[in-house]
Structures are given as C-alpha cells and as structure tokens.
Scaffold this active site. Structure first.
Site, short mmCIF file in Angstrom:
data_model
loop_
_atom_site.label_atom_id
_atom_site.label_comp_id
_atom_site.label_asym_id
_atom_site.label_seq_id
_atom_site.Cartn_x
_atom_site.Cartn_y
_atom_site.Cartn_z
N LYS A 219 -1.56 -2.14 -6.17
CA LYS A 219 -0.21 -2.79 -7.04
C LYS A 219 0.39 -3.54 -5.93
CE LYS A 219 2.60 -0.28 -3.93
NZ LYS A 219 3.62 -1.05 -3.18
N ASP B 283 4.37 6.94 -3.52
CA ASP B 283 3.58 5.97 -4.61
C ASP B 283 2.72 6.45 -5.31
OD1 ASP B 283 5.53 4.06 -3.75
OD2 ASP B 283 3.86 2.93 -2.63
#
Length: 285
Positions: free
Chosen positions: A10, A135
């Site tokens: 990401k 995350d």
C-alpha cells in the site's frame, strides 16, 4: 497441498496526524491505496499443530515474524488443532512505509481462516489483526480505503486507475521514532470525503520529521519532482522511507523509472481498488 496467496503493498496518498492518544497511538486520517505489487505467501496445512516458517526473510527471527504471530493468534483464538508450514517470498521493501509486514500478516489470517475452516468473519479477523499492528485491518478489509482512528476505521474508496513509480532509498525509518519526535506535525481533522475528487490541501505530517532523521528522503523527493508527466508532487508513503510519483500511464512511469539512480530500489506498479484476497475476504463478512 500447498496453497499460494498474495499480499499487496500500500501507499498512503496523504497522512494527516490529528491527535496523540493516551495509549500512545495517534488518531489519523489517510487514504490507503492498494498496489498490484505483492509478496507471495505459500501455506501447507499440517495435522500436528506446529506452525513454522519454511522459507522467507532469515534476518527476522521466526518468533518475531508477523506471519508466524498471525498464524499463532488465529490458532489460539479458534482452538484449531491444525498447524501450517508457511513460506514467504518478499518483494515489498521492509521498513519502507508500504505495509509489507502488515499485509503478510493479514493474508496469513485470511488464508488460514479459509484453509483451517475456522469460519471467522471479516470483522473478527480485523479485530484479531489489530492486535498485530494498526495497518493489518486495512489489508483484511481488502479494499483501498479512507481511514480514521488509528487507521482501523475504514470506508472503501474508488481511486483512479493510475500508475506509481515507487522509490526505496534502502534505509529503514523507525515508525516509533517518527511518532515520538518533538517536531511531528499535528493537523486539524477534515470531514470524511465522499470521493477521491474531493481531496484538497493534503500532505504527509510525518515528512519533515522523516527528512530530519534521514535526509536522503528529501533528495529522493527532489529527484522525483524532476520527472516529466507526473501527476502532482512526489510524496512519501506512511512514515517512510519510500517515496513515490503518480502517473496517468504505465509508459510515463516506466520512462521515469529509467532515470532513478541505481543506488535506490524502484518499481512501477498500478493502483488497485480491491486486494487479491478480496474475494476470500468478502465471503467471510
């Protein structure tokens, strides 16, 4: 029989730090943009209850590896007597702000939930994943997302089908050091956006601290800002040290990649709105 699963990287299209919390985490706002650049996890289920890594990053001890921690957390939570041999092929740079370790942990949870038939929902897996790292939930959510809280309050968002040139300066930045630094910028919270086109005045509050800790980040950004046909300014992902440029076409991104100094690692990748594990994740919602 071995089963292979992908764990995507990401980038943070922006990162606004809103408040330091009593638990030492920070409230934030960000967009997690998933990329089609992935680590590869291979799982082989065993009947002996033992969880071990058969290949992967040898610089990380097995008991400190997030894929092992994730597997053991799921095993303990569900009470399954099954085990697994886990093998990881690392492509995502470690310590670059691309979420590689968190993504590996998320894919491990989703994969073993399927392979062990432990039947946890996506929400349960996200809660379990949060204990492994802030995350991890977004990778179990398996969609590019607008995020609030500590990054765990997620809303899906559709982003343009653009390409990114990502540069890793081959240096690790400590997330803990960034968030504890006296110079960390705090931003006022913005209202939740309804779509990508509403993004205005965005930035990364961690950038100036990261440059204080590692000046080469600034050098890499300066280089990327000389690239032709880029969309906007070069940015840093997360707490660094990876930086990136956005492009409308793969051709433009590849042309820019040819000019990246050889001392840095770089790759061209495409934005994706759904993770490779999306279909498995939605099946368990």
């Amino acid at each position: 029989m071995p089963s292979t699963w992908l764990a995507p990287a990401k980038i943070n299209l922006f990162l606004h730090i809103n408040k330091r919390r009593k638990d030492n985490y920070h409230n934030l706002q960000t967009i997690f943009q998933l990329l089609d650049y992935c680590d590869k996890l291979t799982c082989t289920i065993t009947n002996n209850g033992v969880i071990k890594r058969t290949s992967g990053n040898k610089s990380v001890k097995q008991d400190q590896d997030l894929i092992i921690k994730a597997a053991k957390a799921l095993q303990q939570y569900t009470g399954t007597t099954l085990g697994a041999n886990l093998s990881i092929v690392k492509n995502i740079p470690i310590g670059g702000g691309l979420g590689g370790g968190s993504s590996d942990a998320a894919t491990t949870l989703v994969a073993l939930n399927q392979l062990w038939d432990t039947k946890l929902t996506q929400a349960q897996l996200m809660k379990l994943g949060l204990n492994l790292g802030a995350d991890v939930p977004v990778f179990i959510f398996a969609q590019s997302a607008w995020a609030e809280g500590i990054g765990n309050i997620l809303s899906p968002i559709k982003t343009p089908d653009h390409y990114f040139l990502v540069v890793f300066i081959n240096k690790h930045i400590s997330t803990k050091e960034i968030f504890s630094h006296y110079a960390l910028t705090i931003s006022e919270p913005q209202g939740k956006i309804a779509n990508f086109s509403e993004l205005v005045n965005t930035h990364n509050d961690c950038l100036q601290v990261a440059i204080k800790l590692e000046a080469e980040i600034g050098v890499a950004l300066e280089h990327l800002n000389t690239c032709y046909n880029r969309v906007g300014q070069a940015r840093m992902s997360g707490t660094g040290s990876c930086v990136f440029n956005e492009f409308l076409t793969e051709k433009d991104a590849l042309a820019a990649a040819k000019k990246v100094p050889k001392k840095w690692m770089s790759f061209v990748t495409r934005a994706i709105n759904n993770s490779p594990i999306y279909n498995w994740a939605v099946a368990k919602r």
